[in-house]
Design a protein around this motif. Structure first.
Motif, PDB file in Angstrom:
ATOM      1  N   TYR A  62      -0.831  -6.109   9.810  1.00 19.96           N
ATOM      2  CA  TYR A  62       0.391  -6.306   8.686  1.00 19.96           C
ATOM      3  C   TYR A  62      -0.058  -6.954   6.902  1.00 19.96           C
ATOM      4  CZ  TYR A  62       2.767  -4.097  12.541  1.00 19.96           C
ATOM      5  OH  TYR A  62       2.968  -3.189  13.841  1.00 19.96           O
ATOM      6  N   ARG A  63      -1.221  -7.271   7.089  1.00 19.60           N
ATOM      7  CA  ARG A  63      -1.343  -7.807   6.218  1.00 19.60           C
ATOM      8  C   ARG A  63      -0.825  -9.628   6.077  1.00 19.60           C
ATOM      9  NH1 ARG A  63      -0.763  -4.189   1.241  1.00 19.60           N
ATOM     10  NH2 ARG A  63      -0.206  -2.396   2.208  1.00 19.60           N
ATOM     11  N   GLN A  83      -5.503  -7.079   3.414  1.00 13.30           N
ATOM     12  CA  GLN A  83      -6.506  -6.987   4.359  1.00 13.30           C
ATOM     13  C   GLN A  83      -7.265  -7.384   5.226  1.00 13.30           C
ATOM     14  OE1 GLN A  83      -4.198  -4.371   6.987  1.00 13.30           O
ATOM     15  NE2 GLN A  83      -6.999  -4.601   7.897  1.00 13.30           N
ATOM     16  N   ALA A 129       3.686  -3.879   3.996  1.00 15.21           N
ATOM     17  CA  ALA A 129       2.773  -5.255   4.314  1.00 15.21           C
ATOM     18  C   ALA A 129       4.368  -6.069   5.009  1.00 15.21           C
ATOM     19  CB  ALA A 129       2.617  -5.963   3.430  1.00 15.21           C
TER      20      ALA A 129
END
Lengths: 377, 76, 393
Positions: free
Chosen positions: C85-86, C91, C240
């Motif tokens: 989820y960043r 990422q 995110a």
């Protein structure tokens, strides 16, 4: 290392090489000199590794030397045993390669089975006095003609040399070119589309059950046809464009109404070679010298011998031998039906019976291919 | 000579000589096969002493009785 | 007659044009890029170009090139878990698998040079790559990409670097042929081009250039199709979830997890790995690596090539130097001096190119730095993650 008639690179170079040939032919000029250049180029590409080139060189030198010596001597000592000796010596490289495959010696030469048969034809017909003149360059060109070097068709030297000797008119060449282009395209379609499709979507998908095996027999027969007939067509097409009218190797084999008919349509150059140099010669000798009481006995033994040769020619392996014996027996049965059962010949000509006979022949052929595939033993 | 050839041919086919037309298509009509050709060549050699090697002639050259006779004649 | 020839000619032209049309269609239909590709392990990420290109086009994607350590996603701190989820604000895109050594990464980066120009990338190296012969021909062939090679040779890389690529390609593909008696699959165009380039056969290259172009188009088309397939199988982008990372606490947690997951041996090796690869064979493994040496290896030159490529495209790499497992290496007879020699050599190569090094070679004996005999573990990955965060800024 380049496999003939495979990969984009081969076809790209082939097209570049065939364009000048076509232009020469269309101008009504001889194509053979350019064909020789192209032939040399492709031999170097196909046998590009030093090992392969050495093997080819030794093989070609051996067969050439043998042929030159034999042709030089045969007038003075025309004895049957000299021919037998020459044939045996001509077979030495082939036997070495096949034994090597069996024992793992690691010697190999692409197309040696095909080239050896061409060499044998020259020796045997020289003995018969059918080839009065054959220059070194004609012999080399014939033996090592690249389109058919690896998988046939097995051309005949007199036919080949007649093509080399003649210069075609523009019209004659146009006809040859048209057929050649058509064969190249059909061949590619058979080999790269149909046979690949059958392989991917039938042969690889079949289950390991008894009916899967039966379907495999059918699928494999069709696969072999499209694969090999496609390959042959591309080889023949290429030859035609280069001005050499190599004969076709397949003629709608699934329309065959019996096994004799099948062998007149399937891998024709091999079956006629075997007919002329094994079956006919053996049977003729048996008739002349009255080896057997019934003249048919010689013929039947001839069929078995011929088909056994055909099996072994594919490789020293039990399934090939079995395949040969199977077809030998079928040929005998076929002959018995032809001579003893008058209705059989009528049925073969009768349109109502033909579909049944074709289906039956196809089934018998498929069983043979199942043996050939090595799936059974 | 012609008569001898026709007799040998008839025997190879398994019929009578008077049933054979001079322009009969021997291979297309499936009268001759590989074995038939062999019987024919051996028969001619026995009867006339003319030896023809198997690959000396093509099937086209002996496809009718008339052509066959011409072929033998040329070698007498 | 003329008609037949005309039809033949038209068919030929159509057949030749088909790949270009197919490429147009395939290119046109590639779906939008998805971040989760970064966690995926599809082989196309290694051998293709399009996915790398699309990923590089996203500002927040960090490309991480590695080898077998990328597989250890059962470790809690592995980037695909840690940066899910960043987390961290970016990422990660993990590119590589076991057998992907420096030369493979050099290929991928050089082929996508323009897309990566000016970017930061992370390069993780494994000491085990530095065996004397470098990458083996079969490992090379398994990851080699004709598409990438053709792109490199047709691209704007300096000639002296192209020459290195051509040399290595020819050598390794020839070794493959000698070893296996057959050409490596899908390498004919590359092999031919490499041979001609090395021989300097300008004329032959000119005659064959349409063939090389056509091969490129076919390879690009295949890549577009593969990339579309990967994207279709990948989860859509998620919002995110970025939180502040407490590295101190994370380290404690990593150690706790590690203790739980590696309690059947004295080496701090993950239980499953220990059972599968060592277990009862432990006594036999004593001293097994006493003849091993990383002091001379083609891999050092391949690493130089990788750095050269980064320099050529103005790419800033972070070079992660992973340590060997101290107590395990001692047990196997790969001595501390030999290890130190390797660390020094690799460091020197990085210095040659002024590459920033995340040097963890002093962590040989740090508990749980590795999770088995060679791969980054609970603590190791955490420290690498931290270095990546600092590097990305």
């Amino acid at each position: 290392m380049m496999t003939p008639f495979d990969g984009l690179l081969f076809f790209y170079i082939l097209i570049l090489a065939l364009i000048p040939a076509a232009l020469l032919g269309l101008l009504g000029r001889p194509v053979k000199h350019w064909a020789a250049v192209v032939n040399l180029l492709f031999l170097l590409l196909i046998f590009s590794s030093p090992r392969a080139l050495l093997a080819l060189g030794i093989f070609a030198a051996w067969e050439t030397l043998l042929t030159v010596l034999f042709r030089g001597l045969w007038r003075t000592v025309k004895k049957r045993w000299t021919l037998w000796l020459a044939v045996a010596l001509a077979l030495v490289p082939l036997a070495a390669v096949k034994l090597s495959g069996l024992l793992g010696w690691g010697i190999g030469l692409l197309g040696i089975s095909y080239m050896t048969f061409r060499a044998l034809q020259v020796l045997i017909e020289s003995y018969d006095g059918l080839i009065p003149a054959l220059s070194l360059w004609e012999y080399g060109f014939f033996l090592l003609f690249f389109p058919s070097v690896s998988s046939g068709p097995i051309d005949r030297s007199r036919r080949f040399c007649a093509d080399l000797a003649c210069t075609r008119t523009r019209e004659e060449y146009v006809r040859l070119l048209r057929g050649g282009v058509r064969r190249l395209f059909t061949g590619a379609l058979y080999n790269f589309v149909f046979s690949k499709l059958i392989y991917t979507f039938v042969l690889e998908k079949l289950p390991d059950t008894w009916w899967g095996l039966l379907l495999y027999g059918v699928g494999y027969t069709l696969f072999l046809f499209f694969n090999f007939a496609g390959y042959s067509a591309m080889a023949v097409g290429t030859s035609h464009i280069l001005g050499i009218a190599v004969p076709d190797n397949f003629n709608r084999p699934f329309l065959a109404r019996d096994l004799k008919d099948f062998w007149a349509r399937w891998h024709i150059s091999l079956s006629t070679w075997l007919r002329d140099f094994v079956y006919t010669r053996f049977t003729m000798a048996s008739l002349r010298q009255k080896w057997f009481k019934s003249k048919h006995t010689g013929s039947y033994l001839g069929y078995i011998l011929t088909m056994l040769t055909m099996g072994i020619w594919h490789g020293f392996s039990w399934h090939y031998i079995l395949y040969g014996v199977y077809h030998g027996l079928l040929m005998c049965l076929n002959d018995v039906l032809d001579t003893r059962w008058k209705a059989f010949k009528k049925m073969k000509k009768d349109k109502r019976w033909q579909p049944l006979l074709m289906a039956l022949t196809f089934v018998l052929v498929s069983v043979g291919m199942l043996l050939f595939s090595g799936k059974l033993i | 000579m012609e008569e001898t050839v026709m007799n040998v041919l008839a025997e190879a086919i398994g019929t009578e000589a008077d049933q054979l037309d001079a322009d009969l298509e021997l291979f297309e009509e499936e009268l001759l096969d590989s074995f038939g050709v062999i019987s024919l060549l051996v028969g001619i050699e026995d009867a006339l002493g003319v030896r023809i090697e198997p690959t000396e002639i093509t099937r086209e050259e002996i496809s009718t009785p008339a052509k066959l006779i011409a072929c033998v004649q040329a070698r007498m | 007659m003329k008609k037949t020839l005309a039809v033949g000619a038209v068919l030929l032209v159509l057949a030749l044009a088909l790949p270009f049309v197919a490429l147009g269609i395939a290119r046109g239909e590639v779906p939008e890029y998805r971040n989760a590709v970064g966690f995926g392990t599809d082989q196309n990420k290694i051998q293709g170009c399009l996915l790398t290109q699309l990923s590089a086009a996203r500002e927040d994607n960090v490309l991480i090139y590695g080898s077998s350590e990328l597989r250890t996603d059962y470790i809690s701190t592995h980037p695909s878990n840690f940066f899910a989820y960043r987390q961290g604000g970016f990422q990660v895109n993990l590119i590589g698998r076991g057998s992907c050594q420096s030369i493979i990464h050099a290929f991928s980066i050089a082929a996508n040079g323009e897309s990566l120009r000016g970017k930061k990338v992370v390069l993780i190296t494994s000491p085990q790559s530095f065996v004397s012969g470098g990458i083996t021909p079969d490992m090379f062939a398994a990851n080699f990409s004709q598409q990438q090679f053709l792109r490199i040779m047709q691209g704007d890389l300096p000639e002296e670097l192209k020459a290195v690529f051509a040399q290595r390609t020819q050598t390794l593909l020839e070794q493959y042929e000698t070893q296996f008696g057959t050409r490596a699959p899908a390498t004919q165009a590359a092999h031919t081009l490499a041979n001609l380039y090395n021989k300097g056969s300008q004329a032959a290259m000119f005659f064959l250039s349409p063939y090389f172009r056509l091969s490129s188009v076919l390879a690009e088309t295949a890549d577009a199709v593969q990339a579309s397939r990967v994207l279709a199988q990948t989860a859509e982008d998620q919002p995110a979830q970025v939180t502040d990372i407490d590295w101190q606490q994370a380290r404690q947690e990593a150690v706790e997890t590690a203790k739980r997951e590696s309690n059947n041996n004295d080496f701090g090796i993950e239980n499953g790995y220990y059972n599968t690869y060592i277990g009862s064979r432990l006594p036999r493994m004593k001293g097994k690596d006493s003849h091993l040496s990383y002091s001379e290896s083609v891999e050092y030159d391949d690493l130089r090539l990788l750095f050269e490529v980064c320099r050529a495209y103005d790419i800033t790499p972070l070079f992660v130097s992973v340590p060997l497992h101290g107590s395990w290496s001692d047990y196997c007879g790969f001595t501390a001096e030999k290890r130190a020699e390797y660390y020094q050599k690799v460091r020197a190569v990085a210095e040659e190119y002024q590459v920033q090094v995340a040097d963890f070679t002093a962590e040989e004996y740090t508990p749980y730095f590795l999770c088995d005999v060679m791969h980054l573990g609970w603590v190791g990955w955490l420290e690498v993650n931290r270095a990546i965060c600092d590097f990305v800024g």
